[in-house]
Design an enzyme around this catalytic site. Structure first.
Site, PDB file in Angstrom:
ATOM      1  N   THR A 180      -1.290  24.600 -41.227  1.00  7.53           N
ATOM      2  CA  THR A 180      -2.516  24.799 -42.005  1.00  7.53           C
ATOM      3  C   THR A 180      -3.047  23.470 -42.527  1.00  7.53           C
ATOM      4  O   THR A 180      -4.258  23.218 -42.509  1.00  7.53           O
ATOM      5  CB  THR A 180      -2.253  25.759 -43.182  1.00  7.53           C
ATOM      6  OG1 THR A 180      -1.807  27.013 -42.678  1.00  7.53           O
ATOM      7  CG2 THR A 180      -3.513  25.960 -44.011  1.00  7.53           C
TER       8      THR A 180
ATOM      9  N   HIS B  89      -4.875  21.782 -39.799  1.00 10.85           N
ATOM     10  CA  HIS B  89      -6.218  22.347 -39.622  1.00 10.85           C
ATOM     11  C   HIS B  89      -7.187  21.734 -40.635  1.00 10.85           C
ATOM     12  O   HIS B  89      -8.321  21.366 -40.296  1.00 10.85           O
ATOM     13  CB  HIS B  89      -6.183  23.866 -39.789  1.00 10.85           C
ATOM     14  CG  HIS B  89      -5.614  24.615 -38.624  1.00 10.85           C
ATOM     15  ND1 HIS B  89      -6.250  24.683 -37.407  1.00 10.85           N
ATOM     16  CD2 HIS B  89      -4.468  25.327 -38.492  1.00 10.85           C
ATOM     17  CE1 HIS B  89      -5.521  25.405 -36.565  1.00 10.85           C
ATOM     18  NE2 HIS B  89      -4.427  25.800 -37.208  1.00 10.85           N
TER      19      HIS B  89
END
Length: 340
Positions: free
Chosen positions: A40, A43
């Site tokens: 995450t 990202h």
């Protein structure tokens, strides 16, 4: 305080002097010792479409950590100054039907640490005491720092009975590799993991996978024949988010097989539903960790001899954060730790 924050709506992350977090009546303040870089976080670093639609700027990011309790809200019970803790990164509402029924991992109003509210890539983190988890003395800081992704692996792997079963894992990222180690540890017969990244397949072998298969070079069907598997896999753990991998998994499942899905596809996935129907497959979506059953299982697995040490391949001081993100982004690593 020193922090790593998303300060601009572009690729990158920046070392920043952030304000100290406030501590509410039901919160604890944690002095961070170690953090780990998550997919995450990558990202958010790369500022992809999901991040652009989700992350407010500026935002202190990060949600994998271990630290020490240094301040306690006046309503908090069960924690003391000096306790070593990690914590559940999903802050739940407590009042929806699932929360009130004890299924907080299914809360429809979840707020994410380092996503929707200030995260752990900082010298200090404030979270609700409910979300903190005390780390047993015989579990190292390094392992405690990766409890969040380890929890994803445990939640996925232990969704179904694995004892004596043949398990297929698609996706040899750190979570998939840890899931392979868990499956082997709890008594699965054959644990087969697939990917196209040779570095991570080799890491999966070190972590106990029966076979680590590069599907660009080797047929999964041939591997099944080598293992004497004539009927297909009993349990599938989809960790890749790659549509072709999921379709291949459905093709290789035994009748009555069970599939747990953690990997997130980037778009719609075409599926031959005839295979699901006529094989009588069960498919279960996995999000986060069960609160807090998964956390207690994590600690017990490690205390019971599960060795996760090989999955931590790199460590950097926080001032070397760029090298840490570059290493994680290269695909030539397991988990990457940042020391505060």
């Amino acid at each position: 305080m020193k922090s790593l924050a998303k300060l601009k709506s572009e690729k990158g992350i920046w070392l920043h002097d952030s304000e100290m977090p406030t501590v509410g009546h039901n919160d604890i303040l944690i002095k961070i010792r170690k953090t780990a870089i998550c997919g995450t976080d990558m990202h958010i670093y790369n500022w992809d479409e999901w991040s652009q639609n989700t992350i407010p700027v500026p935002m202190v990011v990060g949600h994998e950590y271990v630290g020490e309790v240094v301040e306690i809200g006046e309503e908090v019970r069960g924690f003391a100054i000096g306790d070593r803790v990690s914590g559940e990164g999903h802050i739940t509402c407590g009042h929806c039907r699932n929360c009130r029924a004890g299924r907080r991992h299914l809360c429809r109003n979840t707020s994410g640490v380092g996503v929707n509210r200030a995260g752990a890539f900082a010298e200090y983190l404030s979270i609700p005491a409910f979300n903190a988890f005390k780390i047993p003395d015989n579990i190292s800081d390094d392992l405690a720092a990766i409890f969040d992704p380890f929890g994803n692996a445990v939640h996925t792997a232990l969704s179904f009975d694995l004892v004596g079963e043949d398990v297929l894992i698609t996706g040899a990222g750190p979570i998939g590799i840890m899931a392979a180690a868990v499956a082997q540890h709890v008594g699965a017969r054959h644990v087969v993991i697939t990917d196209v990244n040779e570095y991570r397949l080799d890491l999966a072998r070190k972590m106990g996978a029966s076979r680590a298969v590069n599907v660009a070079k080797e047929s999964l069907k041939d591997v099944m024949n080598d293992l004497g598997m004539s009927e297909g896999f009993d349990v599938g753990l989809e960790m890749s988010g790659v549509p072709a991998a999921f379709r291949d998994m459905l093709d290789k499942m035994n009748h009555g097989g069970k599939v747990a899905m953690l990997g997130i596809p980037s778009g719609d996935v075409a599926v031959d539903w005839n295979k699901v129907i006529f094989k009588g497959l069960v498919i279960k979506g996995i999000y986060g960790r069960e609160m807090f059953e998964t956390w207690y299982k994590m600690a017990s697995l490690i205390q019971g001899g599960l060795n996760l040490a090989p999955i931590i391949t790199h460590q950097f001081n926080i001032d070397e954060f760029q090298q840490g993100f570059d290493t994680m982004g290269s695909g030539q690593s397991g988990k990457v730790i940042l020391n505060w």
